[in-house]
Design a protein around this motif. Structure first.
Motif, mmCIF file in Angstrom:
data_model
loop_
_atom_site.group_PDB
_atom_site.id
_atom_site.type_symbol
_atom_site.label_atom_id
_atom_site.label_comp_id
_atom_site.label_asym_id
_atom_site.label_seq_id
_atom_site.Cartn_x
_atom_site.Cartn_y
_atom_site.Cartn_z
ATOM 1 N N SER A 1 0.828 -1.209 0.000
ATOM 2 C CA SER A 1 0.000 0.000 0.000
ATOM 3 C C SER A 1 0.859 1.254 0.000
ATOM 4 O O SER A 1 1.772 1.398 0.812
ATOM 5 C CB SER A 1 -0.917 -0.013 1.229
ATOM 6 N N GLY A 2 0.577 2.172 -0.900
ATOM 7 C CA GLY A 2 1.284 3.442 -0.973
ATOM 8 C C GLY A 2 2.687 3.341 -1.515
ATOM 9 O O GLY A 2 3.465 4.292 -1.421
ATOM 10 N N ARG A 3 3.042 2.215 -2.094
ATOM 11 C CA ARG A 3 4.395 2.024 -2.615
ATOM 12 C C ARG A 3 4.384 1.973 -4.137
ATOM 13 O O ARG A 3 3.474 1.432 -4.748
ATOM 14 C CB ARG A 3 5.006 0.732 -2.061
ATOM 15 N N SER A 4 5.436 2.519 -4.716
ATOM 16 C CA SER A 4 5.552 2.528 -6.169
ATOM 17 C C SER A 4 6.028 1.183 -6.688
ATOM 18 O O SER A 4 6.861 0.518 -6.057
ATOM 19 C CB SER A 4 6.538 3.610 -6.617
ATOM 20 N N SER A 5 5.509 0.792 -7.830
ATOM 21 C CA SER A 5 5.959 -0.417 -8.510
ATOM 22 C C SER A 5 6.304 -0.074 -9.950
ATOM 23 O O SER A 5 5.636 0.757 -10.579
ATOM 24 C CB SER A 5 4.868 -1.496 -8.474
ATOM 25 N N TRP A 6 7.322 -0.739 -10.450
ATOM 26 C CA TRP A 6 7.754 -0.521 -11.832
ATOM 27 C C TRP A 6 6.732 -1.146 -12.772
ATOM 28 O O TRP A 6 6.419 -2.329 -12.666
ATOM 29 C CB TRP A 6 9.126 -1.171 -12.034
ATOM 30 N N VAL A 7 6.178 -0.348 -13.681
ATOM 31 C CA VAL A 7 5.134 -0.869 -14.571
ATOM 32 C C VAL A 7 5.556 -0.893 -16.038
ATOM 33 O O VAL A 7 4.827 -1.421 -16.875
ATOM 34 C CB VAL A 7 3.834 -0.052 -14.440
ATOM 35 N N GLY A 8 6.734 -0.329 -16.348
ATOM 36 C CA GLY A 8 7.152 -0.359 -17.745
ATOM 37 C C GLY A 8 8.194 0.688 -18.060
ATOM 38 O O GLY A 8 8.881 1.203 -17.166
ATOM 39 N N TYR A 9 8.298 1.016 -19.326
ATOM 40 C CA TYR A 9 9.365 1.910 -19.758
ATOM 41 C C TYR A 9 8.945 2.719 -20.974
ATOM 42 O O TYR A 9 7.979 2.379 -21.681
ATOM 43 C CB TYR A 9 10.626 1.106 -20.087
#
Length: 437
Positions: free
Chosen positions: A141-149
């Protein structure tokens, strides 16, 4: 002495003879050369290059005449973009004990090579992160995740493509927080043009909008990704920067913006395409409009009819690659959607509506039900040119007939309103169980 000079025929007789001759030759050509013309057209389809028809591949004419049958160049390009999206899954660190959990394992210079796409012909310029602003597990929760480029085609690839291509590649759902956001299926105003407020009727799914516009309070990786702004901010800044800088440095080059995504990623790509065009950020340094194209793989519906109409008005082109057995492509709006008729049609303005042109596919592995939504299965089927064809029952151990009869039964049950509700509940349960969005 007898003269050997021949008498010249009159002009009328010459004209009449020419007319008869021309008609005879035309008829003969039609009888004998029609097969040759057909072969020539087929040969042209096979020998056409991306550079010679890139605008059509990007949807300038809504892929008219290119999908049935599937044009070889379109097939190869759709598969190529699918593989570039697939790279997002291959390099994502999903190890909870890793300091880079839910971030990319590699740096921008080597990521495509590490993903097995060394010859892709693109240079990655920025990584993109998303932060669902929803209540979820404390770990996500509230954390960034890498989704692409974001990437741009190399000079060599630009020559092959016939234009400089700015690419955004986005993955589907992985974290529990992203899944929680996907379940926020209520329509709400997009609010992406608040400065002008010209289109208040444009509505999109609240969960996708949340993922697109929420900012990170803290980072998922032990690196300096905090404070970077929302997924939207990152994408708009980088795409507009690349369009402006490359059009200044190469004013004679054509350019395209390609947004490719799988599942949730296709929804984010759709929002980005609308956003770029609405804000006018798809214009180069000289003011020319750069075409924006979305390639969606197993994508859900994103917005209402007003959203679709506005995308059409803005010239955003969307090719939806959709497996007919993939439940995600039927959501949200399994009951109320663009196909709603009868007394329910009064709610059409608040119904979810697909955008763009559909490239229908049909594939299934009974031993792996989740394969109906798997990106790798999508790409494999595209390469095998199975679009629009029935699945091979032999590939499923001869059990395809059983499944086909089950599908026929389900289709028959859909005739009743009560069965529609039950089917929707079952479909939602399946999607939730498999976490496929």
């Amino acid at each position: 002495a007898t003269s050997t000079r021949r008498r010249k025929p009159c002009r009328a007789r010459v004209a009449a003879a020419a007319t008869v001759c021309t008609a005879t030759m035309a008829a003969a050509a039609e009888r004998t050369c029609a097969p040759a013309a057909a072969v020539a057209r087929t040969s042209t389809r096979r020998t056409a290059s991306v550079a010679s028809m890139w605008r059509q591949v990007q949807g300038s004419h809504d892929w008219d005449g290119l999908l049935q049958p599937l044009h070889p160049v379109v097939r190869d390009e759709v598969a190529r973009y699918g593989e570039l999206v697939g790279a997002c899954y291959k390099v994502l660190d999903v190890d909870p004990s890793s300091p880079r959990h839910m971030c990319c394992k590699h740096d921008k210079e080597s990521v495509l090579e590490e993903a097995g796409a060394a010859g892709a012909g693109y240079e990655v310029t920025r990584y993109i992160y998303a932060t669902p602003d929803v209540a979820g597990p404390p770990s996500t929760s509230g954390r960034s995740s890498w989704v692409g480029y974001v990437a741009v085609s190399t000079d060599e690839m630009t020559l092959r493509l016939g234009r400089r291509d700015v690419l955004v590649s986005l993955r589907g759902t992985v974290t529990q927080a992203e899944w929680a956001a996907n379940l926020m299926s209520a329509l709400e105003p997009a609010r992406l043009d608040d400065a002008r407020g010209a289109h208040p009727g444009v509505k999109v799914e609240s969960g996708f909008l949340n993922l697109y516009t929420s900012s990170a309070d803290k980072a998922a990786c032990r690196s300096s990704v905090g404070g970077m702004g929302s997924c939207r901010d990152q994408l708009l800044r980088e795409v507009s920067r690349l369009v402006t800088s490359f059009s200044k440095d190469h004013p004679d080059e054509d350019m395209s913006v390609t947004l490719a995504g799988h599942s949730m990623g296709s929804a984010l790509a759709m929002l980005l395409g609308y956003d770029l065009a609405e804000l006018g950020l798809n214009r180069d340094a000289s003011g020319r409009r750069v075409p924006v194209t979305v390639f969606s793989y197993g994508g859900p519906r994103v917005g209402n009819a007003a959203f679709k109409d506005r995308c059409d008005e803005l010239g955003v082109k969307v090719l939806r690659v959709a497996n007919v057995r993939d439940p995600v492509t039927m959501l949200p709006g399994a009951i109320l959607n663009e196909g709603t008729r009868g007394f329910l049609a009064g709610w059409a303005g608040d119904c979810y509506t697909h955008v763009g042109v559909e490239l229908a596919m049909d594939f299934l592995r009974l031993r792996d039900p989740a394969s109906v939504h798997d990106l790798g299965a999508y790409v494999s089927s595209i390469k095998a040119e199975t679009c629009g064809k029935a699945p091979n029952a032999a590939a499923d151990g001869g059990r395809g007939g059983v499944f086909a009869r089950a599908m026929e039964f389900v289709e028959g049950q859909r005739a009743a309103a009560s069965a529609w509700k039950e089917a929707a509940l079952q479909m939602g349960g399946l999607v939730q169980t498999l976490r496929m969005i």
